[in-house]
Every structure is written in structure tokens, then in C-alpha cells.
Design a protein around this motif. Structure first.
Motif, PDB file in Angstrom:
ATOM      1  N   MET A   1      48.428  46.555  46.167  1.00 12.04           N
ATOM      2  CA  MET A   1      47.625  47.206  45.147  1.00 12.04           C
ATOM      3  C   MET A   1      46.200  46.685  45.211  1.00 12.04           C
ATOM      4  O   MET A   1      45.966  45.499  45.422  1.00 12.04           O
ATOM      5  CB  MET A   1      48.231  46.929  43.777  1.00 12.04           C
ATOM      6  CG  MET A   1      47.395  47.447  42.654  1.00 12.04           C
ATOM      7  SD  MET A   1      48.190  47.076  41.085  1.00 12.04           S
ATOM      8  CE  MET A   1      46.815  47.316  40.038  1.00 12.04           C
ATOM      9  N   CYS A   2      45.255  47.516  44.994  1.00 14.80           N
ATOM     10  CA  CYS A   2      43.856  47.124  44.964  1.00 14.80           C
ATOM     11  C   CYS A   2      43.543  46.504  43.606  1.00 14.80           C
ATOM     12  O   CYS A   2      43.875  47.050  42.570  1.00 14.80           O
ATOM     13  CB  CYS A   2      42.962  48.320  45.218  1.00 14.80           C
ATOM     14  SG  CYS A   2      41.247  47.871  45.415  1.00 14.80           S
ATOM     15  N   SER A   3      42.943  45.358  43.638  1.00 13.46           N
ATOM     16  CA  SER A   3      42.609  44.649  42.409  1.00 13.46           C
ATOM     17  C   SER A   3      41.457  45.333  41.686  1.00 13.46           C
ATOM     18  O   SER A   3      40.606  45.945  42.312  1.00 13.46           O
ATOM     19  CB  SER A   3      42.219  43.219  42.773  1.00 13.46           C
ATOM     20  OG  SER A   3      41.769  42.531  41.654  1.00 13.46           O
ATOM     21  N   PRO A   4      41.393  45.215  40.367  1.00 18.50           N
ATOM     22  CA  PRO A   4      40.293  45.827  39.626  1.00 18.50           C
ATOM     23  C   PRO A   4      38.993  45.042  39.736  1.00 18.50           C
ATOM     24  O   PRO A   4      38.020  45.401  39.108  1.00 18.50           O
ATOM     25  CB  PRO A   4      40.811  45.833  38.185  1.00 18.50           C
ATOM     26  CG  PRO A   4      41.756  44.687  38.123  1.00 18.50           C
ATOM     27  CD  PRO A   4      42.389  44.619  39.486  1.00 18.50           C
ATOM     28  N   ASN A   5      38.950  43.996  40.535  1.00 18.82           N
ATOM     29  CA  ASN A   5      37.742  43.178  40.615  1.00 18.82           C
ATOM     30  C   ASN A   5      36.805  43.626  41.728  1.00 18.82           C
ATOM     31  O   ASN A   5      36.258  42.818  42.448  1.00 18.82           O
ATOM     32  CB  ASN A   5      38.103  41.698  40.782  1.00 18.82           C
ATOM     33  CG  ASN A   5      38.810  41.402  42.091  1.00 18.82           C
ATOM     34  OD1 ASN A   5      39.187  42.303  42.825  1.00 18.82           O
ATOM     35  ND2 ASN A   5      38.998  40.133  42.389  1.00 18.82           N
ATOM     36  N   LEU A   6      36.590  44.923  41.863  1.00 11.48           N
ATOM     37  CA  LEU A   6      35.703  45.437  42.897  1.00 11.48           C
ATOM     38  C   LEU A   6      34.287  44.913  42.696  1.00 11.48           C
ATOM     39  O   LEU A   6      33.768  44.914  41.588  1.00 11.48           O
ATOM     40  CB  LEU A   6      35.695  46.972  42.877  1.00 11.48           C
ATOM     41  CG  LEU A   6      37.003  47.653  43.270  1.00 11.48           C
ATOM     42  CD1 LEU A   6      36.905  49.151  43.031  1.00 11.48           C
ATOM     43  CD2 LEU A   6      37.341  47.360  44.715  1.00 11.48           C
ATOM     44  N   GLY A   7      33.675  44.472  43.784  1.00  7.63           N
ATOM     45  CA  GLY A   7      32.315  43.952  43.707  1.00  7.63           C
ATOM     46  C   GLY A   7      31.683  43.922  45.084  1.00  7.63           C
ATOM     47  O   GLY A   7      32.165  44.551  46.017  1.00  7.63           O
ATOM     48  N   SER A   8      30.618  43.163  45.231  1.00  7.03           N
ATOM     49  CA  SER A   8      29.884  43.030  46.488  1.00  7.03           C
ATOM     50  C   SER A   8      29.487  44.384  47.055  1.00  7.03           C
ATOM     51  O   SER A   8      29.908  44.782  48.138  1.00  7.03           O
ATOM     52  CB  SER A   8      30.702  42.249  47.521  1.00  7.03           C
ATOM     53  OG  SER A   8      30.912  40.932  47.115  1.00  7.03           O
ATOM     54  N   PRO A   9      28.646  45.132  46.346  1.00  4.16           N
ATOM     55  CA  PRO A   9      28.277  46.471  46.817  1.00  4.16           C
ATOM     56  C   PRO A   9      27.503  46.436  48.134  1.00  4.16           C
ATOM     57  O   PRO A   9      26.581  45.647  48.302  1.00  4.16           O
ATOM     58  CB  PRO A   9      27.397  47.005  45.688  1.00  4.16           C
ATOM     59  CG  PRO A   9      26.885  45.788  44.988  1.00  4.16           C
ATOM     60  CD  PRO A   9      27.956  44.745  45.125  1.00  4.16           C
TER      61      PRO A   9
END
Length: 170
Positions: free
Chosen positions: A1-9
Motif C-alpha cells: 500500500m502507498c503511504s499517505p506521507n507523499l512528499g519530495s516533489p
């Protein structure tokens, strides 16, 4: 599952790419095993606001199902990650993989967000003081302050209760 902590654009090829760290085997203030996942969306505010516009990198390609997101970095154990574009320094994309709250990190390099990601070094920043979750954290690379010879990392050091910067050799 992909974590909701998406960052580092990272913007490239008409897309906004976002990275996430997923710890599958957590330890006390560390990650024993995990994954770095990748999402993308068209590079425009209208797409950013639409959850259905996001795609996730899966083993067989791109999917809209976040649960199918696969690892883009093999052998990762990320407590946290930070990715930035160092192409102007001849380094391509660089990922700082924070291993835990003790200041340990690994560096990874790739020509594109999808990879291939290759090991590019490791080390530790000096931290002291703190306990529990109040330890060394938030390791962030700064392409605008780095040079061809050294990566500039900033991080929170609980000993001084402030952000510290350190140049580390590539």
C-alpha cells in the motif's frame, strides 16, 4: 500500500512526482525493512486537487490503485526519505534515506523518478541528546547549497533544539 506521507516533489516530463516511505518492519526509532513508493500526477493545480488523477508506480507499470504501489528502491529500510534534483551538479536525482532516529542515512541516485535507483553512499550525522521520538530527524538534502564535491544536509539535532547543516562528501 502507498503511504499517505507523499512528499519530495519533483517536476519532470509534465508530471509532479511524489515519494513516500513505507516501513514494513518497524523497530524502536528505526525501520528494519520497508519500501519507497512513487506517485505521479499531471503538473497542474487542477490535477493536484483531484485524488482520481494520481497514479502509483506498480511492478507492471502505472496504476490508479494506491494499494498496488510497489517499491522503486530495492533493499530500502526508510524511516523517512527526501528526494531532490541535483542534475545541475551532475548527480541526477538524489534520495536521502533516513534509517532511524540515530542520524544514519543512505544516499541513492537515479536519472529519473522511476529509477533505476543505485546506492551512492551512506553515513551518519552527529546528533546527541533527546530520547524516545525526540531524536535526530528530518534529514533533508539541499541542491541549492550543495556542490559537486559535497552534499549539504540539514537535520534536527535535539541537543541544541535547532536545525543543523552539515556538508558530507558525495
Amino acid at each position: 500500500m502507498c503511504s499517505p506521507n507523499l512528499g519530495s516533489p519533483v517536476f519532470t516530463g509534465g508530471y509532479l512526482y511524489l515519494f513516500a516511505s513505507v516501513c514494513d518492519t518497524p523497530g524502536l526509532g528505526a525501520c528494519a525493512a520497508g519500501r519507497v513508493t512513487l506517485a505521479r500526477v499531471r503538473a497542474g493545480p487542477a490535477a493536484w486537487r483531484d485524488p482520481a488523477a494520481y497514479e502509483y508506480r506498480a511492478p507492471a507499470g502505472w496504476t490508479r490503485d494506491a494499494f498496488q504501489a510497489g517499491a522503486v528502491v530495492s533493499a530500502a529500510a526508510p524511516y523517512a526519505v527526501h528526494v531532490a534534483d541535483y542534475t545541475a551538479l551532475g548527480k541526477g536525482l538524489v534520495m536521502v534515506e533516513q534509517r532511524g532516529l540515530d542520524g544514519r542515512y543512505r544516499l541513492w541516485r537515479a536519472p529519473a523518478p522511476e529509477g533505476p535507483w543505485r546506492p551512492a553512499g551512506d553515513g551518519a550525522v552527529p546528533c546527541s541528546g533527546g530520547s524516545g521520538l525526540d531524536q535526530c530527524r528530518a534529514l533533508i538534502g539541499h541542491p541549492e547549497l550543495s556542490t559537486r564535491r559535497a552534499l549539504l544536509l540539514s537535520y534536527y539535532d535535539p541537543a541544541g533544539h535547532h536545525i543543523t547543516a552539515r556538508a558530507v562528501p558525495w
